[in-house]
Design a protein around this motif. Structure first.
Motif, short mmCIF file in Angstrom:
data_model
loop_
_atom_site.label_atom_id
_atom_site.label_comp_id
_atom_site.label_asym_id
_atom_site.label_seq_id
_atom_site.Cartn_x
_atom_site.Cartn_y
_atom_site.Cartn_z
N PRO A 105 -20.65 28.04 -1.15
CA PRO A 105 -21.39 26.77 -1.33
C PRO A 105 -22.72 26.98 -2.06
CG PRO A 105 -20.51 26.91 0.89
CD PRO A 105 -20.32 28.27 0.27
N GLN A 106 -23.09 25.94 -2.79
CA GLN A 106 -24.36 25.94 -3.50
C GLN A 106 -25.45 25.32 -2.61
OE1 GLN A 106 -22.13 23.60 -6.57
NE2 GLN A 106 -23.38 24.80 -7.99
N PHE A 107 -26.68 25.35 -3.10
CA PHE A 107 -27.76 24.64 -2.44
C PHE A 107 -28.03 23.34 -3.20
CE2 PHE A 107 -28.99 28.94 -0.87
CZ PHE A 107 -28.89 28.65 0.49
N PRO A 108 -28.18 22.23 -2.49
CA PRO A 108 -28.46 20.95 -3.16
C PRO A 108 -29.91 20.87 -3.58
CG PRO A 108 -28.36 20.66 -0.79
CD PRO A 108 -28.01 22.09 -1.04
N LEU A 109 -30.15 20.49 -4.81
CA LEU A 109 -31.52 20.33 -5.31
C LEU A 109 -32.19 19.13 -4.65
CD1 LEU A 109 -30.85 21.13 -9.06
CD2 LEU A 109 -32.35 22.44 -7.54
N PRO A 110 -33.52 19.11 -4.62
CA PRO A 110 -34.24 18.01 -3.96
C PRO A 110 -33.88 16.64 -4.52
CG PRO A 110 -35.73 19.83 -4.40
CD PRO A 110 -34.45 20.17 -5.09
N THR A 111 -33.89 15.68 -3.63
CA THR A 111 -33.67 14.29 -4.01
C THR A 111 -34.95 13.49 -4.05
OG1 THR A 111 -33.26 13.69 -1.70
CG2 THR A 111 -31.34 14.31 -3.03
N PRO A 138 -26.06 28.64 -8.46
CA PRO A 138 -26.55 28.62 -7.08
C PRO A 138 -26.97 27.25 -6.58
CG PRO A 138 -28.20 29.56 -8.54
CD PRO A 138 -26.97 29.38 -9.37
N VAL A 139 -27.29 26.32 -7.48
CA VAL A 139 -27.76 25.01 -7.07
C VAL A 139 -27.00 23.93 -7.82
CG1 VAL A 139 -30.08 25.77 -6.44
CG2 VAL A 139 -29.62 25.09 -8.79
N PHE A 140 -27.03 22.71 -7.27
CA PHE A 140 -26.39 21.58 -7.93
C PHE A 140 -27.20 20.32 -7.63
CE2 PHE A 140 -24.94 21.04 -3.67
CZ PHE A 140 -24.59 19.71 -3.51
N THR A 141 -26.96 19.28 -8.38
CA THR A 141 -27.65 18.01 -8.20
C THR A 141 -26.78 17.06 -7.41
OG1 THR A 141 -28.79 18.31 -10.32
CG2 THR A 141 -28.77 16.10 -9.39
N LEU A 142 -27.32 16.52 -6.34
CA LEU A 142 -26.60 15.56 -5.52
C LEU A 142 -26.40 14.25 -6.29
CD1 LEU A 142 -28.53 16.22 -2.22
CD2 LEU A 142 -26.06 16.46 -2.45
N PRO A 143 -25.41 13.44 -5.91
CA PRO A 143 -25.22 12.16 -6.59
C PRO A 143 -26.47 11.30 -6.51
CG PRO A 143 -23.35 12.67 -5.17
CD PRO A 143 -24.40 13.68 -4.87
N SER A 144 -26.63 10.45 -7.48
CA SER A 144 -27.79 9.56 -7.51
C SER A 144 -27.84 8.72 -6.24
CB SER A 144 -27.70 8.65 -8.74
OG SER A 144 -28.76 7.73 -8.75
N LYS A 145 -29.03 8.56 -5.72
CA LYS A 145 -29.27 7.77 -4.51
C LYS A 145 -28.55 8.34 -3.29
CE LYS A 145 -31.69 4.59 -6.69
NZ LYS A 145 -33.12 4.37 -6.45
N PHE A 146 -28.27 9.64 -3.31
CA PHE A 146 -27.60 10.25 -2.16
C PHE A 146 -28.37 9.93 -0.88
CE2 PHE A 146 -26.89 13.72 0.85
CZ PHE A 146 -25.51 13.81 0.83
N PRO A 147 -27.72 9.55 0.21
CA PRO A 147 -26.27 9.57 0.43
C PRO A 147 -25.52 8.31 0.03
CG PRO A 147 -27.38 9.13 2.49
CD PRO A 147 -28.45 9.31 1.47
N ASN A 148 -25.97 7.63 -0.98
CA ASN A 148 -25.26 6.53 -1.63
C ASN A 148 -25.14 5.25 -0.81
OD1 ASN A 148 -23.74 9.29 -2.49
ND2 ASN A 148 -24.11 7.99 -4.25
N ILE A 149 -25.10 5.38 0.50
CA ILE A 149 -24.98 4.21 1.35
C ILE A 149 -26.16 3.27 1.12
CG2 ILE A 149 -24.84 3.42 3.75
CD1 ILE A 149 -23.68 6.14 4.45
N GLN A 150 -27.32 3.85 0.81
CA GLN A 150 -28.52 3.04 0.68
C GLN A 150 -28.39 2.00 -0.43
OE1 GLN A 150 -32.21 4.40 1.67
NE2 GLN A 150 -31.69 6.52 2.14
N GLU A 151 -27.56 2.29 -1.44
CA GLU A 151 -27.40 1.34 -2.53
C GLU A 151 -26.77 0.03 -2.04
OE1 GLU A 151 -25.11 3.66 -5.33
OE2 GLU A 151 -26.91 3.95 -6.55
N ARG A 152 -26.03 0.13 -0.91
CA ARG A 152 -25.34 -1.06 -0.40
C ARG A 152 -26.10 -1.74 0.73
NH1 ARG A 152 -20.84 1.11 1.99
NH2 ARG A 152 -21.26 3.27 1.49
N LEU A 153 -27.28 -1.20 1.04
CA LEU A 153 -28.01 -1.73 2.19
C LEU A 153 -28.84 -2.97 1.87
CD1 LEU A 153 -29.34 1.50 3.94
CD2 LEU A 153 -27.65 -0.09 4.81
#
Length: 864
Positions: free
Chosen positions: A584-590, A842-857
């Motif tokens: 597994p990679q490490f997720p970059l800051p959001t 070693p690192v990757f970028t999380l999806p935009s607005k992760f964890p994504n649920i917030q876009e529907r809130l």
């Protein structure tokens, strides 16, 4: 705005040793920073990395000598120029392009690549040693140092006519970040790297036979299959994030610098079973509908595994906390309350490991799993031997007993001394025929010798219901083994050999459980002091143990605030993965975050962050008000564990934190029923009358603390002293309004005692104690400390998560927890790796607005 790092330390090294740093000096410097309150302001979103290139030792950087003085010569004809220019174009730059720096992997950014007259395939050194292109070789080192190890990937005559070779380097264990943290089981094991540079031909000493073997966690089988050789390797070592990763099988002899230069010597195959084998990961695992399980060691109330499961769920992976172990019974109660599907064991991890070993023997004894003849006879098991000395009073029955007790059912199993008789071993919880639950008792195995059928039923049912994990049956082991021996509050810390300190032994126990169960993945968490204390010895040990067990491994430091929390809280995480899995990679800051802290110098490159200058698309950092401003006012003496919210959420964070568990796992639709309607644990530690009166007099302004009370004066050097013009004030109890300990804390330089937080601030770190005597923990406008729920929100606990136990115990559970959003991001990384959908970066970028649920809130109405 993201602030940039003040400076980048060199990551250069003497032959891939990444620059030896004086551990004592580094440790002293870090400790002085902490003691003096001197904290370097750094960004944990963007950092300036050092060039990932090693410096050659002085022996390979010799001054130019006349060509005729060298005891070496190329053999055969040069490689045809057309072929050479095709294979090594970077060596043949046209005249008009000379002076232009050409980007080239493995070269120094500010150093022009050496140009060539021609290339060769063979060279003779010292008049008798012939080296061929792609041979492995020893390279001359400094006097007293072991020779370096490399693969020759180029042989060429420079434009000055001098003969050179390009080396791609191997690392010994001590050359890596493992350092002296552990001695690998096999001294012949080395690690290939991506580091290359140019060297004079006469640095070559002798030819070597280095074989590539297929990685295997069955170390005995692997070593037995290794042919006669000088060294072998099965992993690559990469400088970023101190990564050890299995060598891809497609390594072919390079015909250009754009291709791999790793030898095509046939892999040494090692037979193994499905779990410990070394099949290459070429396709994503199909896990739709398949449940993967987690063992959470030192689980506390379960924050780490909760976050992992939530994050994996967002990637479509059904990850479940199947087992959890902790010594704190209140934390175990909290975990069980929130995870009814989990087998929660309130015991030490040492006893748990012994129990696992005995459980495997029992399963073999009753033919539940295959085993050798040693375990076919239950009466010869080690547990029986350990209990042979039990008193007759401990037997289930005896001829002298006036009454014979008959076992009706076995309810549970443990290893230890539950009867507190000083006799450790395997025990069973027994329900006696004709007696109720109040008469249940723990009995040693030796006392159940006549209950074979009942034992068999218990073991078979336990195996089916998976009450305990067996080797090879765990998908993920996670945990944060406590290392109290590195605490700065411990004046008797063992800096010479931290592992000898009993307070640090849980790190070894954690790794022993991994070694026994052989999970597919491992995730270990700990405080940053793991990399600071004693030159990072314990961090190096943890990394080394995983590698020694043939796990791929990667180390990173992550700040909670960089993943959507209003607190800093930097922690160390180490991933481990079997050779059959993607690491597994490490997720970059959001989220944007600037903190004040001290990063261990020797592990700077392990800070999970974007490269300096890289385009950033991160969210604005959060503040205290974003997290808790919607919570109702409560008094210092609040006693309710449940209450209504009383108001709607005011921020996206607050809407998100109120979601029910199913919604947090990524439910497709959200409506008003997706939110919980009861607020739990919103009560503070009740201050004693003296402290409450002190708190009531702290002004409700930003930065207020005990220094704003009458009788205190702040000197120009920012230290406090008694104001000679003001008479000292006393409370009704006769105690002083300003206690002496507040004036003397950190030699009078601290402003923490009785300090108020403010809604536009980021909290340093949520702690386990709620007393205001030496930390800033007062609510901005209410005369009390932050409540359990407010602290829980700063740690990212969903509001549905309830806590058990006395008030102080609940604070401890929250303060010891892994920040849930960090664990959730790591869970998403696990999901990607488990499905084979991550790269070797070693690192990757999380999806935009992760964890994504917030876009529907934003479009969902939340009832008060």
């Amino acid at each position: 705005m993201v602030s940039k790092r003040k400076s980048a330390r060199s990551e250069n090294s003497d032959y891939a040793k990444e620059r030896k740093i004086d551990s004592c000096k580094t440790l002293k410097t870090n400790e002085e920073h902490h003691e003096n309150g001197q904290m370097e302001e750094i960004s944990v979103v963007s950092v300036a990395r050092s060039p990932q290139r090693r410096e050659r030792a002085s022996s390979s950087k010799k001054s130019k000598r006349n060509k005729e003085d060298l005891e070496c010569r190329f053999l055969g004809d040069p490689v045809p120029m057309e072929e050479a220019m095709q294979r090594w174009p970077h060596r043949y730059i046209e005249e008009k392009d000379k002076g232009r720096k050409l980007g080239y992997k493995g070269s120094e950014e500010d150093e022009e690549l050496m140009q060539a007259q021609c290339h060769y395939l063979q060279v003779e050194v010292d008049g008798h040693i012939i080296f061929n292109l792609y041979d492995d070789a020893h390279v001359k080192a400094d006097e007293g140092e072991p020779n370096y190890i490399c693969k020759i990937v180029e042989m060429f005559a420079g434009v000055d006519g001098m003969p050179h070779f390009r080396a791609q380097w191997f690392y010994r264990c001590n050359d890596t970040k493992i350092g002296d943290g552990i001695s690998l089981t096999e001294s012949k094991r080395v690690f290939f790297s991506e580091i290359k540079d140019d060297n004079p031909i006469d640095c070559l000493v002798e030819k070597l036979n280095i074989v590539r073997v297929t990685a295997n966690v069955d170390i005995t089988a692997k070593l037995a299959a290794i042919p006669e050789c000088d060294y072998y390797y099965d992993m690559l070592y990469l400088l970023p994030y101190s990564t050890f990763i299995h060598s891809p099988p497609e390594h072919v002899r390079a015909c250009s610098e754009s291709l791999s230069t790793i030898s095509t010597d046939p892999d040494v195959e090692v037979a193994s079973d499905a779990k410990s084998g070394c099949e290459d990961v070429c396709q994503a695992n199909v896990t739709q509908g398949l449940e993967l399980n987690v063992l959470d060691l030192y689980s506390g109330c379960g924050a780490m595994s909760t976050g992992l499961c939530l994050g994996a769920g967002l990637y479509g992976i059904n990850l479940v906390t199947r087992w959890a172990v902790d010594t704190n019974r209140y934390a175990c109660e909290s975990l069980k309350l929130n995870h009814p599907e989990t087998q929660v064991r309130n015991e030490s991890v040492e006893d748990f490991l012994m129990l696992l070993k005995e459980w495997e023997k029992l399963c073999m004894t009753f033919s539940v799993i295959k085993g050798d003849n040693l375990h076919k006879n239950l009466l010869s098991s080690s547990s029986m031997e350990e209990n042979e000395g039990a008193d007759e009073d401990d037997q289930v029955s005896s001829e002298d007993d006036p009454e014979v007790f008959e076992v009706q059912k076995i309810l549970g199993i443990c290893y230890g001394d539950p009867k507190e008789m000083g006799k450790r071993g395997l025990y069973f919880q027994v329900r006696w025929k004709g007696y109720g639950p109040s008469e249940d008792s723990w009995e040693p195995l030796v006392g159940l010798g006549n209950c074979q059928d009942i034992l068999r039923e218990f073991v078979k049912n336990g195996y089916k219901s998976r009450i305990l994990p067996l080797p090879g049956a765990v998908d993920v082991i996670c945990g944060g083994p406590p290392c109290q021996g590195i605490s700065g509050f411990n004046r008797f810390r063992n800096k010479e050999n931290p592992l000898e300190d009993p307070k640090n032994k849980q790190l070894k126990v954690f790794m022993d459980v991994v070694d026994y169960l052989k999970p597919s993945y491992v995730l270990m968490e700990n405080v940053v002091d793991l990399l600071k204390f004693a030159g990072g010895f314990l961090g190096r040990y943890a990394l080394g143990r995983l590698v020694d067990m043939n796990y791929q491994a990667r180390l990173g430091m992550m700040a909670a605030g960089a993943y959507g929390l209003p607190q800093f809280r930097m922690r160390v995480f180490i991933w481990g993965a079997l050779p059959t899995e993607k690491l597994p990679q490490f997720p970059l800051p959001t989220h944007d975050l600037v903190l004040r802290g001290v990063i261990p110098v020797d592990f700077e490159m392990c800070t999970v962050a974007y490269e300096e200058g890289q385009a950033l698309e991160v969210e604005t950092k959060l503040f205290l008000g974003d997290a808790i401003s919607d919570l109702p006012s409560v008094a210092n003496d609040e006693t309710r564990d449940e209450m209504p919210y009383g108001s709607s959420p005011k921020t996206d964070f607050q809407r998100f934190i109120r979601l029910k568990k199913d919604a947090l796992l990524g439910a497709s639709t959200l409506d008003s029923n997706s939110f919980i309607d009861v607020l739990y644990d919103h009560r503070p530690l009740e201050l004693n009358e003296d402290d409450y009166q002190r708190v009531c007099q702290i002004p409700k302004t930003k930065g207020a603390n005990f220094r704003h009370l009458p009788g205190v004066r702040v000197r120009p050097d920012k230290k406090v002293e008694w104001d000679p013009d003001v008479e000292r004030v006393y409370l009704p109890s006769g105690k002083p309004l300003v206690p002496d300990y507040a004036m003397t804390f950190v030699n009078g330089s601290s402003s923490k005692p009785f300090g108020r937080l403010w809604f536009d601030e980021t909290v340093p770190t949520v702690v386990t104690r709620a007393e205001p005597h030496n930390q800033i923990i007062l609510h901005p406008f209410q005369d009390r400390v932050l409540t359990i729920r407010e602290n829980a929100r700063l740690q990212g606990f969903p509001d549905y998560y309830q806590l058990c136990g006395p008030i102080k115990e609940r604070y401890i559970q929250v303060g010891n927890a892994v920040a849930v959003p960090v664990a959730r991001a790591l869970g998403y990384a696990f999901g990607m790796a488990n499905q084979g959908c991550c790269s070797d970066d070693p690192v990757f970028t999380l999806p935009s607005k992760f964890p994504n649920i917030q876009e529907r809130l934003s479009s969902v109405s939340v009832e008060d």
